[in-house]
Design a protein around this motif. Structure first.
Motif, mmCIF file in Angstrom:
data_model
loop_
_atom_site.group_PDB
_atom_site.id
_atom_site.type_symbol
_atom_site.label_atom_id
_atom_site.label_comp_id
_atom_site.label_asym_id
_atom_site.label_seq_id
_atom_site.Cartn_x
_atom_site.Cartn_y
_atom_site.Cartn_z
ATOM 1 N N LEU A 29 0.830 -1.209 0.000
ATOM 2 C CA LEU A 29 0.000 0.000 0.000
ATOM 3 C C LEU A 29 0.861 1.255 0.000
ATOM 4 C CD1 LEU A 29 -2.908 -0.839 2.494
ATOM 5 C CD2 LEU A 29 -3.071 -0.540 0.021
ATOM 6 N N ASP A 30 1.974 1.220 0.714
ATOM 7 C CA ASP A 30 2.882 2.368 0.735
ATOM 8 C C ASP A 30 3.473 2.615 -0.651
ATOM 9 O OD1 ASP A 30 4.555 4.367 2.220
ATOM 10 O OD2 ASP A 30 6.161 3.040 1.539
ATOM 11 N N GLU A 31 3.827 1.566 -1.333
ATOM 12 C CA GLU A 31 4.346 1.724 -2.690
ATOM 13 C C GLU A 31 3.278 2.259 -3.638
ATOM 14 O OE1 GLU A 31 5.806 -2.130 -3.674
ATOM 15 O OE2 GLU A 31 7.774 -1.784 -2.755
ATOM 16 N N GLN A 32 2.057 1.769 -3.478
ATOM 17 C CA GLN A 32 0.978 2.256 -4.338
ATOM 18 C C GLN A 32 0.710 3.732 -4.100
ATOM 19 O OE1 GLN A 32 -0.500 1.063 -6.811
ATOM 20 N NE2 GLN A 32 -2.318 2.366 -7.066
ATOM 21 N N ALA A 33 0.733 4.189 -2.844
ATOM 22 C CA ALA A 33 0.512 5.605 -2.537
ATOM 23 C C ALA A 33 1.601 6.473 -3.147
ATOM 24 C CB ALA A 33 0.444 5.808 -1.029
ATOM 25 N N GLN A 34 2.830 6.007 -3.160
ATOM 26 C CA GLN A 34 3.907 6.777 -3.779
ATOM 27 C C GLN A 34 3.730 6.864 -5.287
ATOM 28 O OE1 GLN A 34 7.986 6.080 -2.121
ATOM 29 N NE2 GLN A 34 6.950 4.486 -0.943
ATOM 30 N N ARG A 35 3.205 5.819 -5.891
ATOM 31 C CA ARG A 35 2.953 5.875 -7.335
ATOM 32 C C ARG A 35 1.830 6.853 -7.663
ATOM 33 N NH1 ARG A 35 4.238 0.205 -7.078
ATOM 34 N NH2 ARG A 35 2.076 -0.284 -6.545
ATOM 35 N N LEU A 36 0.886 7.037 -6.742
ATOM 36 C CA LEU A 36 -0.216 7.968 -6.987
ATOM 37 C C LEU A 36 0.216 9.425 -6.891
ATOM 38 C CD1 LEU A 36 -3.094 6.194 -5.014
ATOM 39 C CD2 LEU A 36 -2.693 6.191 -7.480
ATOM 40 N N GLY A 37 1.301 9.715 -6.181
ATOM 41 C CA GLY A 37 1.774 11.093 -6.047
ATOM 42 C C GLY A 37 2.646 11.241 -4.824
ATOM 43 N N SER A 38 3.454 12.293 -4.837
ATOM 44 C CA SER A 38 4.389 12.479 -3.734
ATOM 45 C C SER A 38 3.704 12.947 -2.456
ATOM 46 C CB SER A 38 5.476 13.490 -4.137
ATOM 47 O OG SER A 38 4.885 14.735 -4.498
ATOM 48 N N ASP A 39 2.529 13.566 -2.576
ATOM 49 C CA ASP A 39 1.854 14.101 -1.395
ATOM 50 C C ASP A 39 0.631 13.269 -1.017
ATOM 51 O OD1 ASP A 39 0.501 14.763 -3.668
ATOM 52 O OD2 ASP A 39 -0.085 16.768 -3.004
ATOM 53 N N ARG A 40 0.556 12.023 -1.437
ATOM 54 C CA ARG A 40 -0.573 11.155 -1.105
ATOM 55 C C ARG A 40 -0.272 10.430 0.196
ATOM 56 N NH1 ARG A 40 -3.286 14.247 -4.321
ATOM 57 N NH2 ARG A 40 -3.011 13.849 -6.547
ATOM 58 N N MET A 41 -0.783 10.974 1.283
ATOM 59 C CA MET A 41 -0.527 10.422 2.607
ATOM 60 C C MET A 41 -1.810 9.808 3.162
ATOM 61 S SD MET A 41 2.697 11.289 3.162
ATOM 62 C CE MET A 41 2.908 11.243 4.923
ATOM 63 N N ALA A 42 -1.643 8.723 3.906
ATOM 64 C CA ALA A 42 -2.786 8.059 4.524
ATOM 65 C C ALA A 42 -2.289 7.237 5.705
ATOM 66 C CB ALA A 42 -3.522 7.171 3.519
ATOM 67 N N THR A 43 -3.184 7.007 6.634
ATOM 68 C CA THR A 43 -2.925 6.072 7.726
ATOM 69 C C THR A 43 -3.809 4.854 7.536
ATOM 70 O OG1 THR A 43 -4.606 7.066 9.171
ATOM 71 C CG2 THR A 43 -2.379 7.987 9.269
ATOM 72 N N CYS A 44 -3.335 3.716 8.042
ATOM 73 C CA CYS A 44 -4.092 2.480 7.832
ATOM 74 C C CYS A 44 -3.742 1.483 8.929
ATOM 75 C CB CYS A 44 -3.777 1.885 6.453
ATOM 76 S SG CYS A 44 -4.695 0.373 6.063
ATOM 77 N N LEU A 45 -4.746 0.714 9.308
ATOM 78 C CA LEU A 45 -4.548 -0.399 10.247
ATOM 79 C C LEU A 45 -5.145 -1.641 9.609
ATOM 80 C CD1 LEU A 45 -4.718 -0.300 14.037
ATOM 81 C CD2 LEU A 45 -5.898 -2.153 12.870
ATOM 82 N N TYR A 46 -4.333 -2.688 9.542
ATOM 83 C CA TYR A 46 -4.727 -3.931 8.871
ATOM 84 C C TYR A 46 -4.582 -5.077 9.880
ATOM 85 C CZ TYR A 46 -4.988 -7.487 5.180
ATOM 86 O OH TYR A 46 -5.361 -8.549 4.380
ATOM 87 N N ALA A 47 -5.667 -5.813 10.094
ATOM 88 C CA ALA A 47 -5.667 -6.911 11.064
ATOM 89 C C ALA A 47 -6.293 -8.143 10.428
ATOM 90 C CB ALA A 47 -6.440 -6.522 12.325
ATOM 91 N N VAL A 48 -5.799 -9.324 10.791
ATOM 92 C CA VAL A 48 -6.311 -10.602 10.307
ATOM 93 C C VAL A 48 -6.690 -11.434 11.520
ATOM 94 C CG1 VAL A 48 -5.803 -12.724 9.054
ATOM 95 C CG2 VAL A 48 -4.962 -10.537 8.190
ATOM 96 N N TYR A 49 -7.959 -11.846 11.570
ATOM 97 C CA TYR A 49 -8.470 -12.642 12.690
ATOM 98 C C TYR A 49 -8.683 -14.070 12.237
ATOM 99 C CZ TYR A 49 -11.873 -14.549 15.972
ATOM 100 O OH TYR A 49 -12.538 -15.352 16.862
#
Length: 752
Positions: free
Chosen positions: A474-494
């Motif tokens: 996801l971090d790589e994808q955000a960088q491909r979308l633009g230099s200022d594309r910032m986001a926070t994310c939490l990913y959990a698997v139960y």
């Protein structure tokens, strides 16, 4: 402010219209009065009977009577001014001159001569909010309905005041119209601003449907009665000022008829079948109404073109006011005519004048432009709503061993688009991925970025990648979308079988776990860097997920605002969850939906600056006694061993009725797995509300159902699975694939 009489008055003394009016109108005090002020002499004051009464020096001057000359008023004003300092004298001089002008205006605007008609209670003109005083005269809004006498000498002053009143009314009305942000508010503002100040009734017609932007309407142009407002009975509008009704006597709506309608008894918003107007009107090309609308400018109802246009608009069966008591004003937006407004006056009120057409034009222009903008705003709000709704899941899945609930709140009604999202993705092995994220900003761009990241997360989840690896991609994808594309994310698997949960965080607020006993704790998860920074590693932690516990994932809009920092909000959230659990009882968890609502109730007025995404997961898990697991070597004997293992499990669970179907399907799926596998094949059975079978191997090639020919020896295995199983599927993993199918339990229909 000028006081207007509301009752009959007798004739005033002839001196009321004396020659001092001209001087009073220009604010010039007579020389004799000025000398009297300078010498502190006693100034003679005219009494009610015309006698002069001496007034001692320094006493306050009485208010001038209706027939008192303006000179006396100014002289008394100067006398009072002399008792103070020079600055006070200047202010009082100016006040005296203003009083003289008002007195002169009143003396020539209807106080001399026969009295005017009494104005009925409730029909006196009232200016809309923001206007300083009622209109008079030239706007047709004189409370007494009288014109200035021919010999008054103040006609120019009165006309100037009328023009000033008209301008003040237009300013107040346009401000009221401009306050509206949607279609109904703007139309309501027009109606309330003009009735009863400018007209006694108004009918507003708009195109149906309203064109948006550059859209070109297809088909005939139809006007629909959008709103109407009124002050008088309907009969007053159709009298025509001649004393003769415009409808037959004794008919419905005729004066004195038993079926007379009163505006106050009618609804304000259409459709209105009992009003003197048609609800729908189709504009005939080349007709009178089409020509008036094409001309754009307002016209009197008695004008040549409007005589035929009004019946076409209101309906031929409805009466039309006579004379200049109706104005038909086209509503033209930026590109085209979008409707029409009809202003009506009753016979006991002055008819419209030529200048009133300018007022109607101003009101119609501001209303049409406001409607144009409101329609465009409504379309943008609709697009934003649809975009946000499609970016979020329509409904949450119901995976085995976990129950889910969610909420989403936009930052404000005027900013419905945001970058917050949540998701729940079923994974192989009855697991489920829980995702919550927040893209910086509140715009269409933020929503578009959010949609792309959510799609990427779904794709990566289906590959069964570890949580830390998902965040890295996801971090790589955000960088491909633009230099200022910032986001926070939490990913959990139960995993409901092992009762464990694996969590990776990318700069997001930590989740809160509510245990069955009522204890709420903030999980210690490595914070990580936000998505889009690049060049950082993400760390995952594995924690216990006991049965009956509730995991709450959220965005920072729930815990952070201008009134509190994020950690204070997280602590308040933890305390709120613990309090809710204690109220519902410590032996059972609170309902999920009610828990989500209670969490959102912790937000007070003005405590929400950001949009909020909330995802709650209740861990039910799968008991170890409901799971059977085997490893099978990729040999020819593997299908037979798989059938024996499945038969034993069904006997232990008391599901012998499913033995034939399960053995047949297990044999077919294991046979396909053994054909391509190089490592041991896994077989797992899970008993929940259904019987689920999962077969895994190390081959990444997914099976595809195909139609076998009559001469083919194979190719019918998946056809049998598709016919006998309730559901089936295949999922590619990082180490191979899993083929699964489900069979309904005996008596499942009766239990449901």
């Amino acid at each position: 402010m000028t006081e207007y009489p509301t009752s009959q008055e007798g004739p005033q003394p002839a001196g009321a219209s004396g020659g001092g009016s001209d001087e009073a109108g220009h604010g010039k005090a007579p020389i004799a009065a000025a000398e009297a002020v300078r010498t502190h002499a006693q100034v003679p004051v005219s009494g009610r009977g015309g006698a002069e009464v001496p007034r001692p020096r320094g006493t306050a001057a009485p208010a001038p009577g209706p027939g008192q000359p303006a000179e006396a008023s100014r002289a008394s004003g100067h006398g009072a001014a002399d008792t103070g300092s020079g600055g006070a004298r200047t202010r009082d001089d100016e006040a005296a001159r203003n009083a003289g002008r008002r007195d002169a205006a009143e003396s020539g605007s209807g106080r001399v001569g026969p009295p005017g008609p009494r104005v009925p209670l409730g029909t006196a003109p009232l200016l809309p909010s923001g206007a300083p005083e009622p209109l008079s005269g030239a706007g047709g809004l004189s409370p007494v309905g009288g014109a200035p006498t021919a010999g008054s000498g103040t006609g120019e002053v009165t006309a100037a005041r009328r023009e000033g009143d008209r301008l003040r009314f237009v300013g107040a009305a346009t401000r009221r119209i401009a306050r509206g942000i949607d279609l109904d508010e703007i139309v309501l503002g027009l109606c309330r601003a003009t009735v009863p100040t400018f007209s006694d009734a108004i009918l507003v017609y708009l195109r149906d449907p309203l064109p948006v932007g550059d859209e070109r309407p297809v088909g005939p142009v139809v006007l629909r009665l959008r709103r109407t407002d009124r002050l008088r009975p309907i009969d007053d509008l159709t009298d025509g000022g001649s004393g003769e009704p415009a409808v037959p006597a004794g008919a419905a709506g005729a004066p004195g008829a038993a079926g007379e309608l009163d505006f106050s008894q009618l609804p304000l918003v259409g459709p209105q079948g009992d009003l003197p107007a048609a609800e729908l009107c189709e504009i005939r090309p080349g007709g009178a109404l089409a020509e008036v609308l094409r001309g754009v400018r307002p016209v009197f109802g008695s004008a040549a073109g409007a005589k035929d246009a009004l019946p076409e608009l209101l309906g031929s069966e409805h009466p039309v006011p006579r004379g200049q008591r109706a104005i038909l004003a086209p509503l033209r937006g930026r590109r085209r005519v979008i409707g029409a407004a009809v202003f009506l006056r009753t016979p006991d009120r002055d008819a419209f004048e030529q200048n009133d057409l300018l007022v109607a034009a101003q009101l119609a222009t501001h209303t049409a432009l406001g409607i144009d903008k409101a329609v465009l705003y409504g379309r943008e709000a609709y697009i934003a709503d649809e975009l946000q709704r499609t970016m979020l899941p329509d409904s949450l899945p119901q995976p085995t061993g976990v129950r889910l609930a969610s909420r989403y709140l936009p930052a404000a009604e005027t900013a419905r688009v945001g970058g917050d999202w949540y998701d729940a993705i079923p994974l192989p092995g009855s697991r489920v991925a829980l995702v919550v994220g927040d893209v910086m900003g509140h715009s269409m761009t933020s929503a578009a970025i959010m949609g792309q990241l959510r799609t990427t997360a779904q794709t990566l989840a289906q590959l069964d990648l570890p949580p830390a690896e998902v965040l890295h991609h996801l971090d790589e994808q955000a960088q491909r979308l633009g230099s200022d594309r910032m986001a926070t994310c939490l990913y959990a698997v139960y995993d409901p079988v092992s009762h464990r949960i694996t969590i990776a965080n990318a700069g997001h607020p930590p989740p809160v776990l509510l245990h069955l006993g009522g204890r709420a704790e903030v999980l210690r998860v490595p914070p990580g860097a936000p998505i889009g920074v690049g060049g950082v590693d993400f760390e995952a932690v594995e924690l216990d997920a006991p049965a009956g516990a509730t995991l709450l994932l959220y965005t920072d809009g729930l815990v952070e605002s201008r009134l509190r920092d994020v950690w204070t909000g997280i602590e308040q959230l933890r305390e709120r969850l613990a309090t809710t659990a204690q109220l519902t009882g410590l032996d059972h968890p609170p309902p999920l939906e009610a828990l989500c609502d209670d969490v959102l109730d912790m937000l007070g007025p003005g405590d929400r600056d950001d949009d909020i995404a909330l995802l709650a997961a209740r861990f039910d898990g799968i008991a170890p006694s409901d799971v059977a697991y085997w490893f099978l070597d990729p040999e020819e004997t593997a299908p037979g061993r798989a059938r024996r293992f499945a038969r034993r499990a069904l006997t232990r669970w008391g599901l012998e009725e499913l033995s034939d179907s399960l053995e047949l399907l297990v044999s077919e799926v294991v046979t396909n797995a053994v054909r391509y596998a190089e490592r041991p094949v896994t077989l797992r059975l899970l008993r929940t509300d259904v019987l689920r079978c999962e077969v895994g191997d190390d081959s990444p090639q997914l099976p595809r159902q195909r139609r076998a020919r009559d001469t083919d020896e194979g190719g019918r295995g998946l056809f049998l699975v598709n016919r006998l199983a309730r559901r089936w599927g295949a999922t590619r993993l990082s180490s191979g694939k899993v083929v699964w199918f489900e069979l309904p339990l005996p008596g499942a229909h009766e239990r449901r």
